[in-house]
Design a protein around this motif. Structure first.
Motif, short mmCIF file in Angstrom:
data_model
loop_
_atom_site.label_atom_id
_atom_site.label_comp_id
_atom_site.label_asym_id
_atom_site.label_seq_id
_atom_site.Cartn_x
_atom_site.Cartn_y
_atom_site.Cartn_z
N SER A 161 -54.01 98.78 -7.62
CA SER A 161 -52.60 98.56 -7.98
C SER A 161 -51.85 97.80 -6.90
O SER A 161 -51.05 96.90 -7.19
CB SER A 161 -51.89 99.88 -8.28
N ALA A 162 -52.11 98.12 -5.65
CA ALA A 162 -51.44 97.42 -4.54
C ALA A 162 -51.86 95.95 -4.51
O ALA A 162 -51.02 95.06 -4.31
CB ALA A 162 -51.76 98.10 -3.21
N GLU A 171 -46.57 93.92 -17.30
CA GLU A 171 -46.97 94.98 -18.23
C GLU A 171 -48.26 95.64 -17.75
O GLU A 171 -48.42 96.86 -17.87
CB GLU A 171 -47.13 94.43 -19.65
N GLY A 172 -49.17 94.84 -17.20
CA GLY A 172 -50.40 95.39 -16.64
C GLY A 172 -50.10 96.34 -15.50
O GLY A 172 -50.71 97.42 -15.39
N ALA A 173 -49.16 95.97 -14.64
CA ALA A 173 -48.77 96.84 -13.52
C ALA A 173 -48.20 98.15 -14.04
O ALA A 173 -48.51 99.23 -13.50
CB ALA A 173 -47.75 96.13 -12.63
N ALA A 174 -47.40 98.08 -15.09
CA ALA A 174 -46.81 99.30 -15.66
C ALA A 174 -47.89 100.19 -16.25
O ALA A 174 -47.86 101.42 -16.07
CB ALA A 174 -45.78 98.93 -16.74
N ARG A 175 -48.87 99.61 -16.91
CA ARG A 175 -49.95 100.41 -17.48
C ARG A 175 -50.82 101.01 -16.38
O ARG A 175 -51.27 102.15 -16.50
CB ARG A 175 -50.77 99.58 -18.46
N ALA A 197 -49.78 101.89 -13.50
CA ALA A 197 -48.99 102.99 -12.94
C ALA A 197 -49.15 104.26 -13.77
O ALA A 197 -48.96 105.37 -13.25
CB ALA A 197 -47.51 102.60 -12.86
N GLN A 198 -49.54 104.12 -15.03
CA GLN A 198 -49.79 105.26 -15.91
C GLN A 198 -51.26 105.67 -15.87
O GLN A 198 -51.71 106.48 -16.67
CB GLN A 198 -49.37 104.92 -17.34
N LEU A 221 -56.10 101.78 -15.06
CA LEU A 221 -56.54 100.76 -14.11
C LEU A 221 -57.46 99.72 -14.75
O LEU A 221 -57.48 98.55 -14.32
CB LEU A 221 -57.25 101.41 -12.92
N GLN A 222 -58.20 100.10 -15.76
CA GLN A 222 -59.13 99.16 -16.39
C GLN A 222 -58.38 97.97 -16.99
O GLN A 222 -58.94 96.87 -17.07
CB GLN A 222 -59.96 99.88 -17.47
N VAL A 223 -57.12 98.17 -17.36
CA VAL A 223 -56.32 97.07 -17.89
C VAL A 223 -56.20 95.95 -16.86
O VAL A 223 -56.33 94.76 -17.18
CB VAL A 223 -54.92 97.58 -18.32
#
Length: 166
Positions: free
Chosen positions: A40-41, A85-89, A91-92, A95-97
């Protein structure tokens, strides 16, 4: 090995653009190589770079008579929205997204660079645009009408004619 690596095939002979593109490729490779704890970072760093990267190109287009809604700028907006949107997903916990998106970006970027960015680089050279200062040294070479396409051969003939003055 990263899905996309910097090469001369991606160079457009505009130093600031080429340096920015090379950094994009390097950051994308970091995303691809990141473990789950760092993914994510690394993605956020890529998104921040891409916001600046696309913003820079969009400012260059605005300074050289590209309409704000041209397809090149619109593609920038869409890609950034998907990346966010990928970052938001992620965060939930999805990570595979990000891993899937990184692969798609590695496929998309060469096409974008070799078409839309190549057309922009040609246009900027023709109008004598200095990326460091934002100065157009050949204002007489600016198109008479705003460029509504991408400035490349993939756009309509009228858009291409406007983007590439004779």
């Amino acid at each position: 090995m990263a899905a996309l690596e910097w090469s001369g095939a991606l160079a457009l002979n505009l130093p600031q653009m080429d340096e920015t593109h090379e950094e994009f490729v390097e950051l994308l490779a970091r995303v691809e190589g990141a473990d789950d704890a760092q993914l994510s970072a690394c993605w956020q760093e890529l998104v921040a770079h891409t916001e600046q990267h696309f913003g820079m190109e969009d400012r260059w287009m605005a300074a050289t008579r590209f309409a704000s809604g041209n397809c090149h700028s619109m593609q920038h907006k869409v890609v950034l929205q998907v990346m966010r949107e990928g970052a938001a997903r992620a965060a939930q916990g999805e990570l595979q997204v990000l891993r899937m998106m990184a692969g798609e970006l590695a496929l998309w970027f060469p096409q974008h660079a070799q078409t839309m960015d190549a057309a922009l680089a040609l246009h900027l050279r023709r109008v004598g645009f200095d990326a460091a200062t934002g100065t157009v040294h050949l204002p007489e070479a600016l198109p008479g009408e705003l460029v509504h396409g991408c400035g490349g051969a993939s756009c309509s003939p009228s858009s291409t004619a406007q983007a590439v003055p004779a």
